[in-house]
Design an enzyme around this catalytic site. Sequence first.
Site, PDB file in Angstrom:
ATOM      1  N   GLY A  94       0.828  -1.353  -0.063  1.00 45.27           N
ATOM      2  CA  GLY A  94      -0.066  -0.101  -0.153  1.00 45.27           C
ATOM      3  C   GLY A  94       0.835   1.119  -0.276  1.00 45.27           C
ATOM      4  N   SER A  95       0.132   2.452   0.515  1.00 47.77           N
ATOM      5  CA  SER A  95       1.066   3.606   0.664  1.00 47.77           C
ATOM      6  C   SER A  95       2.163   3.726   1.219  1.00 47.77           C
ATOM      7  CB  SER A  95       0.179   4.718   1.388  1.00 47.77           C
ATOM      8  OG  SER A  95      -1.234   4.700   0.819  1.00 47.77           O
ATOM      9  N   THR A  96       2.933   2.572   1.816  1.00 48.43           N
ATOM     10  CA  THR A  96       3.974   2.571   2.571  1.00 48.43           C
ATOM     11  C   THR A  96       5.022   2.810   1.314  1.00 48.43           C
ATOM     12  OG1 THR A  96       4.250   0.204   2.593  1.00 48.43           O
ATOM     13  CG2 THR A  96       3.744   1.418   4.587  1.00 48.43           C
ATOM     14  N   MET A  97       4.838   2.391  -0.055  1.00 42.72           N
ATOM     15  CA  MET A  97       5.622   2.521  -1.130  1.00 42.72           C
ATOM     16  C   MET A  97       5.964   3.933  -1.504  1.00 42.72           C
ATOM     17  SD  MET A  97       6.532  -0.522  -1.808  1.00 42.72           S
ATOM     18  CE  MET A  97       7.307  -0.274  -3.426  1.00 42.72           C
TER      19      MET A  97
END
Lengths: 88, 633
Positions: free
Chosen positions: B312-315
């Site tokens: 998810g957004s941790t990328m």
Amino acid sequence: MSLRLIIAVLILANLISAIGVVHARYSHRQRFVELSRHEKARDELNIEFSRLQLEQATWAESNRIDQIARGRLGMKTPEPADIVVVRP
Amino acid sequence: MSWMTSLRDRWQRRNDRRGPTQRGRARFDLRGRLMLVTGALGVCALALVARAVDVQLVRSAFYQQQGDERFLRDVEIPTSRGMITDRNGEPLAVSTPVESIWANPQEVLKSPRRLPGLAAALGIDADQLTRKLTQRSDKEFVYLKRRMNPAEARRILALNIPGVFSQREYRRYYPQGEAIAHVLGFTNIDDSGQEGLELAFDEWLRGTAGMKRVIRDRRGRTVEEVDLVRAAEPGKNLTLTIDRRIQFLAYRELKRALLESGATSGSAVVIDVATGEVLAMANLPSFNPNAVSLGNRDAHRNRAVTDLIEPGSTMKPLTVAAALEAGVITPKTMFNTNPGWMPNGRYRTTDTHNYGVLDTTGVITKSSNVGAAKIVHMLPNAGFYDFLSRFGYGRSTGSGFPGENPGLLPKPARWSGTSKQTMSYGYGLSATPLQIAHAYATLGNGGRAIVPTFVKGEVGEPVQVLDERIAREVVRMMQTVTEPGGTATQAAILGYHVAGKTGTARKASNGGYSRRYFAFFAGLVPVDNPRFSMAVVIDDPDPARGYYGGVVSAPVFKNVMEGALRLMDVPPDDIDTWLAAQATADAKRNRQAGIVPAPVPVALKPAAALPVAPMPAALVEAIDALPAAGGAR
């Protein structure tokens, strides 16, 4: 004459070495028994040590400390308000 | 005297009888007879010598062996498995001796009257014991009860039943219980590692059993120890990088978060940024390693290294870093995310709100999918793939943990039309929580990747995968996430600047995405010289109670890191806000105590006028609380 002397010396040497072998074997057994005894003692101590370590670790189990600190001793993590910050 | 007389008489009579025989003496050849007897005796002697030669010289080995087998025995000397300790030497897995009771059925069955007593001492049914022994009556060894308390075993041996013996074995204990169960794994009944580090370092931990030669009597008792064939080598100890205290904190906070959010499972990984050492790795649900067979097998999995999730957004920080490295954007580049969505093939990439025009930092602060998508389209496919691969996505971290999943990072050739855009915000690729923590540690370590390790002293060589300046830049951008206006103000820690990134990923199911979520938070602290990298993944929180990473996972990060920073004596890098918060609190306390009897607005002023550079959430809360406190008075 000299042949006899040589043979006598050889027989004597043989006898001595035979007794030596017997003695060496005997002392080997004695030493081995002693070694075994010391090893046993060492193992017992090691075992005792590991048991004590285990016991200590069990008493010091984080969850237990957490519960006792909070429940029985009424401890708590200091609130930010309780902390005094000093500029280094 | 009478017996002497009679003897003499008899002797005389015999001499009288000899008369006729002496006459035929010449007929017998005495010499021949002697030769015959001597010859016969000689043959006998020769046969004896031949036999002796045969037994003593020709076949001596065979007879020696046969003889030895009847009283010499090679006995195994059991040895203990090495201890596993945490980085400070606190025991995490300890082997202690237990006794196993065994019997020689042939011996025991000879005294059937003793069987009921034996059965009672063992705590089993007498009939059952008899049956067990009868079935194995052709054997010489059968375990009656394994792994007993030594005291109990001594009591059974004290019954002195012939053919019943005890054997020392070792049992593994895990004093920390379930908090660290997944990392350590466990051993089976024969003391060999089955999972986790017990399996990975089985060779190292396992001792080599020794061998000694003893003389035993007919009943199997050792009479004398003759020789040491091979000395026992106890297993070597293993010192892990795990810190028991941080581990416990991580476990406790994860558990609390799971209870509060109603989630089904979760993982947390803490890595020491500078060394790649894994300081904590907690998973839920967990199991009790001291009673493995009772637990659910599904709980045995070390989710932090085996389970794949779409990050998810941790990328997004990585997408931004890739673009900064390629030089296609700068921190000042503006992105128009209007109208809060953009097309992606047949699908859409949407933001939770329409954030309008954002700069690069803003894309991370607000976690804008559209912004990340716009950034990734400026990058070449191969470049983006290479960058993620360098950060460890799609390949094993090399930690050596058994069953570690290498993750999934499709090669550009296999991308579908929508892959690149979704990958920019963490869909269409999968990683383990350890990989996420590792990637963030690399960012925090000035772009130097270090293989994560579980064993103290096994620090890998750093590999520069990203320019240090860019890494620092991205970490500073991530700092805004935990500051007011960011998505994870709940991750802010008083006195420290925290860089992080939230993530809320939908769970893939049946070829689509469901209304179930993964709540992530991955972060670094302190920003100035990152010490810890931590990834928190919480699986399937109850959407009714909040499912955003910033709500569910960020508090876990905050609580664990707050403790870890204190435990590891990390100096605060944001002492100003701390001092400010303290001044506010002091003012509040003084007012409550009536020391400053000034009207409320006056008392408020100095607090509000404090140097409020980047104001963490706690301070905001403290200030917000002031008028209420004053009003109540």
